[in-house]
Design a protein around this motif. Sequence first.
Motif, PDB file in Angstrom:
ATOM      1  N   ASN A  21       0.803  -1.219   0.000  1.00 43.07           N
ATOM      2  CA  ASN A  21       0.000   0.000   0.000  1.00 43.07           C
ATOM      3  C   ASN A  21       0.841   1.278   0.000  1.00 43.07           C
ATOM      4  O   ASN A  21       0.535   2.243   0.696  1.00 43.07           O
ATOM      5  CB  ASN A  21      -0.876  -0.002   1.266  1.00 43.07           C
ATOM      6  N   GLY A  22       1.909   1.265  -0.757  1.00 48.32           N
ATOM      7  CA  GLY A  22       2.735   2.465  -0.860  1.00 48.32           C
ATOM      8  C   GLY A  22       3.654   2.710   0.318  1.00 48.32           C
ATOM      9  O   GLY A  22       4.317   3.740   0.394  1.00 48.32           O
ATOM     10  N   GLN A  23       3.700   1.773   1.268  1.00 45.30           N
ATOM     11  CA  GLN A  23       4.614   1.940   2.403  1.00 45.30           C
ATOM     12  C   GLN A  23       5.442   0.669   2.555  1.00 45.30           C
ATOM     13  O   GLN A  23       5.032  -0.406   2.134  1.00 45.30           O
ATOM     14  CB  GLN A  23       3.822   2.211   3.696  1.00 45.30           C
ATOM     15  N   VAL A  24       6.616   0.808   3.172  1.00 47.26           N
ATOM     16  CA  VAL A  24       7.483  -0.343   3.384  1.00 47.26           C
ATOM     17  C   VAL A  24       6.884  -1.215   4.487  1.00 47.26           C
ATOM     18  O   VAL A  24       6.589  -0.744   5.581  1.00 47.26           O
ATOM     19  CB  VAL A  24       8.905   0.120   3.774  1.00 47.26           C
ATOM     20  N   SER A  25       6.696  -2.483   4.182  1.00 52.08           N
ATOM     21  CA  SER A  25       6.104  -3.396   5.158  1.00 52.08           C
ATOM     22  C   SER A  25       7.140  -3.827   6.188  1.00 52.08           C
ATOM     23  O   SER A  25       8.292  -4.117   5.856  1.00 52.08           O
ATOM     24  CB  SER A  25       5.563  -4.625   4.429  1.00 52.08           C
ATOM     25  N   THR A  26       6.721  -3.871   7.448  1.00 53.65           N
ATOM     26  CA  THR A  26       7.638  -4.298   8.509  1.00 53.65           C
ATOM     27  C   THR A  26       7.396  -5.762   8.882  1.00 53.65           C
ATOM     28  O   THR A  26       8.063  -6.304   9.760  1.00 53.65           O
ATOM     29  CB  THR A  26       7.441  -3.432   9.777  1.00 53.65           C
ATOM     30  N   GLN A  27       6.427  -6.382   8.192  1.00 55.14           N
ATOM     31  CA  GLN A  27       6.066  -7.778   8.477  1.00 55.14           C
ATOM     32  C   GLN A  27       7.264  -8.717   8.366  1.00 55.14           C
ATOM     33  O   GLN A  27       7.913  -8.764   7.321  1.00 55.14           O
ATOM     34  CB  GLN A  27       4.999  -8.252   7.465  1.00 55.14           C
ATOM     35  N   GLY A  28       7.511  -9.455   9.423  1.00 58.08           N
ATOM     36  CA  GLY A  28       8.493 -10.541   9.375  1.00 58.08           C
ATOM     37  C   GLY A  28       9.927 -10.098   9.127  1.00 58.08           C
ATOM     38  O   GLY A  28      10.768 -10.915   8.783  1.00 58.08           O
ATOM     39  N   VAL A  29      10.210  -8.812   9.288  1.00 57.60           N
ATOM     40  CA  VAL A  29      11.568  -8.341   9.048  1.00 57.60           C
ATOM     41  C   VAL A  29      12.394  -8.482  10.332  1.00 57.60           C
ATOM     42  O   VAL A  29      11.935  -8.136  11.418  1.00 57.60           O
ATOM     43  CB  VAL A  29      11.561  -6.861   8.595  1.00 57.60           C
ATOM     44  N   ASN A  30      13.600  -9.006  10.192  1.00 56.12           N
ATOM     45  CA  ASN A  30      14.516  -9.119  11.320  1.00 56.12           C
ATOM     46  C   ASN A  30      15.055  -7.729  11.666  1.00 56.12           C
ATOM     47  O   ASN A  30      15.485  -6.996  10.789  1.00 56.12           O
ATOM     48  CB  ASN A  30      15.647 -10.071  10.904  1.00 56.12           C
ATOM     49  N   LEU A  31      14.990  -7.368  12.949  1.00 55.62           N
ATOM     50  CA  LEU A  31      15.420  -6.032  13.355  1.00 55.62           C
ATOM     51  C   LEU A  31      16.752  -6.089  14.098  1.00 55.62           C
ATOM     52  O   LEU A  31      17.015  -7.029  14.842  1.00 55.62           O
ATOM     53  CB  LEU A  31      14.353  -5.384  14.250  1.00 55.62           C
ATOM     54  N   ILE A  32      17.564  -5.078  13.867  1.00 54.87           N
ATOM     55  CA  ILE A  32      18.896  -5.028  14.486  1.00 54.87           C
ATOM     56  C   ILE A  32      19.150  -3.630  15.054  1.00 54.87           C
ATOM     57  O   ILE A  32      18.388  -2.701  14.785  1.00 54.87           O
ATOM     58  CB  ILE A  32      20.018  -5.350  13.459  1.00 54.87           C
ATOM     59  N   VAL A  33      20.237  -3.491  15.807  1.00 55.44           N
ATOM     60  CA  VAL A  33      20.710  -2.159  16.183  1.00 55.44           C
ATOM     61  C   VAL A  33      21.418  -1.605  14.946  1.00 55.44           C
ATOM     62  O   VAL A  33      22.256  -2.281  14.345  1.00 55.44           O
ATOM     63  CB  VAL A  33      21.701  -2.233  17.369  1.00 55.44           C
ATOM     64  N   ASN A  34      21.045  -0.399  14.532  1.00 52.79           N
ATOM     65  CA  ASN A  34      21.686   0.231  13.382  1.00 52.79           C
ATOM     66  C   ASN A  34      23.212   0.061  13.475  1.00 52.79           C
ATOM     67  O   ASN A  34      23.810   0.421  14.488  1.00 52.79           O
ATOM     68  CB  ASN A  34      21.297   1.718  13.376  1.00 52.79           C
ATOM     69  N   PRO A  35      23.844  -0.513  12.432  1.00 50.73           N
ATOM     70  CA  PRO A  35      25.272  -0.847  12.518  1.00 50.73           C
ATOM     71  C   PRO A  35      26.166   0.325  12.962  1.00 50.73           C
ATOM     72  O   PRO A  35      27.098   0.123  13.740  1.00 50.73           O
ATOM     73  CB  PRO A  35      25.622  -1.281  11.097  1.00 50.73           C
ATOM     74  N   TYR A  36      25.915   1.545  12.488  1.00 49.82           N
ATOM     75  CA  TYR A  36      26.750   2.685  12.900  1.00 49.82           C
ATOM     76  C   TYR A  36      26.562   3.012  14.376  1.00 49.82           C
ATOM     77  O   TYR A  36      27.481   3.500  15.029  1.00 49.82           O
ATOM     78  CB  TYR A  36      26.431   3.919  12.056  1.00 49.82           C
ATOM     79  N   ASP A  37      25.356   2.753  14.888  1.00 48.86           N
ATOM     80  CA  ASP A  37      25.112   3.022  16.306  1.00 48.86           C
ATOM     81  C   ASP A  37      25.900   2.042  17.174  1.00 48.86           C
ATOM     82  O   ASP A  37      26.304   2.371  18.286  1.00 48.86           O
ATOM     83  CB  ASP A  37      23.620   2.921  16.630  1.00 48.86           C
ATOM     84  N   GLU A  38      26.126   0.835  16.646  1.00 48.91           N
ATOM     85  CA  GLU A  38      26.940  -0.133  17.394  1.00 48.91           C
ATOM     86  C   GLU A  38      28.352   0.393  17.623  1.00 48.91           C
ATOM     87  O   GLU A  38      28.937   0.180  18.688  1.00 48.91           O
ATOM     88  CB  GLU A  38      27.031  -1.462  16.632  1.00 48.91           C
ATOM     89  N   TYR A  39      28.905   1.103  16.609  1.00 47.55           N
ATOM     90  CA  TYR A  39      30.239   1.688  16.805  1.00 47.55           C
ATOM     91  C   TYR A  39      30.185   2.735  17.918  1.00 47.55           C
ATOM     92  O   TYR A  39      31.133   2.877  18.698  1.00 47.55           O
ATOM     93  CB  TYR A  39      30.752   2.339  15.511  1.00 47.55           C
ATOM     94  N   ALA A  40      29.072   3.475  17.972  1.00 44.04           N
ATOM     95  CA  ALA A  40      28.919   4.507  19.015  1.00 44.04           C
ATOM     96  C   ALA A  40      28.809   3.861  20.397  1.00 44.04           C
ATOM     97  O   ALA A  40      29.414   4.326  21.364  1.00 44.04           O
ATOM     98  CB  ALA A  40      27.694   5.369  18.723  1.00 44.04           C
ATOM     99  N   VAL A  41      28.041   2.772  20.479  1.00 43.42           N
ATOM    100  CA  VAL A  41      27.883   2.074  21.759  1.00 43.42           C
ATOM    101  C   VAL A  41      29.237   1.504  22.193  1.00 43.42           C
ATOM    102  O   VAL A  41      29.651   1.653  23.340  1.00 43.42           O
ATOM    103  CB  VAL A  41      26.827   0.943  21.640  1.00 43.42           C
ATOM    104  N   GLU A  42      29.931   0.890  21.236  1.00 36.97           N
ATOM    105  CA  GLU A  42      31.233   0.307  21.540  1.00 36.97           C
ATOM    106  C   GLU A  42      32.198   1.375  22.068  1.00 36.97           C
ATOM    107  O   GLU A  42      32.862   1.182  23.101  1.00 36.97           O
ATOM    108  CB  GLU A  42      31.817  -0.354  20.281  1.00 36.97           C
ATOM    109  N   GLU A  43      32.274   2.498  21.385  1.00 35.70           N
ATOM    110  CA  GLU A  43      33.196   3.563  21.790  1.00 35.70           C
ATOM    111  C   GLU A  43      32.812   4.107  23.172  1.00 35.70           C
ATOM    112  O   GLU A  43      33.685   4.379  23.999  1.00 35.70           O
ATOM    113  CB  GLU A  43      33.177   4.686  20.742  1.00 35.70           C
TER     114      GLU A  43
END
Lengths: 256, 321
Positions: A21-43
Motif C-alpha cells: 500500500n505504498g509503504q514499506v512493510s515491517t512484516q516478518g523483518v529481522n530487526l537489528i541495532v543500526n550498525p553505525y550506532d553499534e560503533y557509538a555504543v562500543e566507543e
Amino acid sequence: MNIVTCIKQTFDTEAKIVIDNGQVSTQGVNLIVNPYDEYAVEESIRLKEKNGGEVVVVSVGGDKTQEALRYCLAMGADRAVLIQDPALEQADNLGCAVAMAKLISQMEYDLVFCGKEAVDDGAAQVPSMLAEKLDLPQANVLTALEIADGQATATREIDGGSEVLEMKLPAVLSAQKGLNEVRYPSLPGIMKAKRKELKVVSLADLELSAEDVAAKTELVAAELPPARKAGRVLSGEIDEMVAELVSLLKDEAKVI
Amino acid sequence: MSIVVFAEQRGGALRKITFEVISEGKRLATAAGDSLKVLLAGDNVSGLAEELKKFGPDEIAVVNSDKLADYTTESYAGVLTDYVKQENPSLVLLGHSAIGKDLAPRVTARLGAGLVSDCIEINYDGGDFSFIHPIYAGKAVATYKVNSAVKIATLRPNIFAMEEAEGAANVVDFAPEIAASRTTVKEVIQQAGDRPELTEADIICSGGRGLGNPEGFDLIEQLADALGAAVGSSRAAVDAGWRDHQAQVGQTGKVVSPNLYIACGISGAIQHLAGMGSSKCIVGINKDPEANILTVADFGIEGDLYKVVPALIEKLKEVNG
Ligand SMILES: Cc1cc2nc3c(=O)[nH]c(=O)nc-3n(C[C@H](O)[C@H](O)[C@H](O)COP(=O)(O)OP(=O)(O)OC[C@H]3O[C@@H](n4cnc5c(N)ncnc54)[C@H](O)[C@@H]3O)c2cc1C
C-alpha cells in the motif's frame, strides 16, 4: 565520564523490502541495532571502561525497540531509556531529536554519541539536530577519537580525506565504521542485561506535547526501484571479450 | 519567492557538487517562477562568484570573514540561517557531501523546518515540491513532502546534470554577525595522489576479496590509471586490511553513482549493490558464472581477473593511443 548513546532499531541489512500500500512493510523483518550506532555504543563502553562513569542508551521507538536497547545493555551499557509515545509514531528525524534532546537535557552527561546515519533512511540528520537542540558543538563521521582533560580530539571523514577537530566537552559525536571493532555481547553480559534498568518514558513525562514533535516531512509513498535491465555476459577468448567490452563502453554506453 | 543554494567551497575552490546543485536549483526556480539565489561563504572567496554566474543565478550573496576560513559547523550554520531568515525562500538546497550532511540538519533544527536528505530527484507540480530519496540503501525509493514554509533538501552528488544558464547574476555583499565556533580544525589530511574523489568520480574501478591479496590492488590502480578513475573496494577487502575503509563502497560505505563502475573480484552482495546500484553502467569481472555481479552488470566478463584486467588495460592503452 557519563555518556548518553542514542541508537535506532533498523531492518537487518539483508532484509528484503516489500511494499504494501505504498509503504514499506515491517512484516516478518529481522530487526537489528543500526550498525553505525553499534560503533557509538562500543566507543562509549570503551570510554567508560577507561574513565569510569556510566553509559545510558536512549532510543525513540515502540515495544520491539526494547530488544535493541537490551542488546546494548548486554554489550555493556549500564541502563536504557526508551521514549515511546503514539505521537512519535509518525515523527520525522527532527521530532525524534527534539524528544531525545529534552530527555538528555535533564541528565548529567559529558558526551552524547550517535551513529553517523541510520541504514534505513540514510538521512544522517539526528546527530546534528541533537547538537543544535542541546546547543553543543558537534563532530560527525568519526574514525578516531581521543579524550583527555575534558577535551575531545576527533578525526572526521571528509570528501577526499579527513580532518582533525578539537572541542571541549560536552559535545555530540557520531561514529563511522573504522572507529573501533564492535564486540559481541558475552553470555554473562546477556544475563546481566536482563536485570539492568530499562525505563520507558512518554512525551508527557518529558513535558513535551505532540505539537513539539510534529513531523515536518512525510513519506507519502515508497516503491521498489525500477529493475536494471538484464545485462550481457560476454563470451569468447579473453582478447575478444576485452575488445568487445571496450567498444561497448565507447560506442554503446558512451562512458569512456 | 526564491530558492537558495549553499555554494560549497573548501580551501577557496568550489566543489563540483555546487554546480550540480545550482543547476537543479535553476531548473526548479524556472519551473516555480522563483528567483535563484546563491550564498557563497568563506574567507576571500569573492573571486569564485564569476564561476557561479555561468549557471544562471539571479543573485550571489558573498560573505567573507577569516572566521569562515575553515568549515566549522557553528559558524557556517549561523551564516546560512541568517541568510535564509533574510530571504525567506521556499526551498534551500545543499549538496549531500561531507559539509552538506553536517550543515543542513543543524540549520534545519535551528529553523524548525523539514529536511529531506540525499535526494536523487525533486519535482515541482505547480503548487508544491516533492522530494525523491532512496531508502534502505536503494532497495526502495520514497517520495517525501515537506510541510514547513522553508523546505530544505540535500542532493546526492553525481546525479544532477550541470547545465550552464542565463541569469541576472547580481553580486551582493552579505555581512551577518559570525558566531564563534566551539570546534577548531587542527589538521586537514588530503588523500594521497591525484585520483578523483569516489563520490565525484565519473569512473570507479573496485576490487574485492577475489583479488586474493593486498597487492592485487596494484592491478586495480593500473586499470584506474588507464581510465582516469577512482579506486573503490568491497567491504571484504577493507576488512581484510587491504584497503582503507574510506574506499569502501556499499551500505556501510560510500554511495556512488559514476558513469562507469568496474567491479573486479566482487561477488555483488546486496550491501555492495546498495552503494553502486545507481551507477549508469556496471561492468563485472568474476570467475564464478553464478556470481550475482554478473547478473546485475550491464556487461559481464566471466574469467580470472588476473588475466582479464591486464588484457583490458592493454586494450585501453591501445585504443587511447
Ligand atoms: C551490516 C552489513 C553491512 C555491510 N556493508 C557492506 C558494504 O558497505 N560494502 C560491501 O561491499 N559489503 C558490505 N557488507 C558485506 C557483504 O555482505 C559481502 O560480504 C561483501 O560485499 C563481500 O565482498 P566481496 O564481494 O569482495 O567478497 P566475496 O563475496 O567473497 O566475493 C569475492 C568474489 O571474487 C570472485 N573471485 C575470486 N577470485 C577471482 C579471480 N581470480 N578472478 C575473478 N573473480 C574472482 C569470486 O568468484 C567471488 O564472487 C556488509 C555486510 C553486513 C552484514
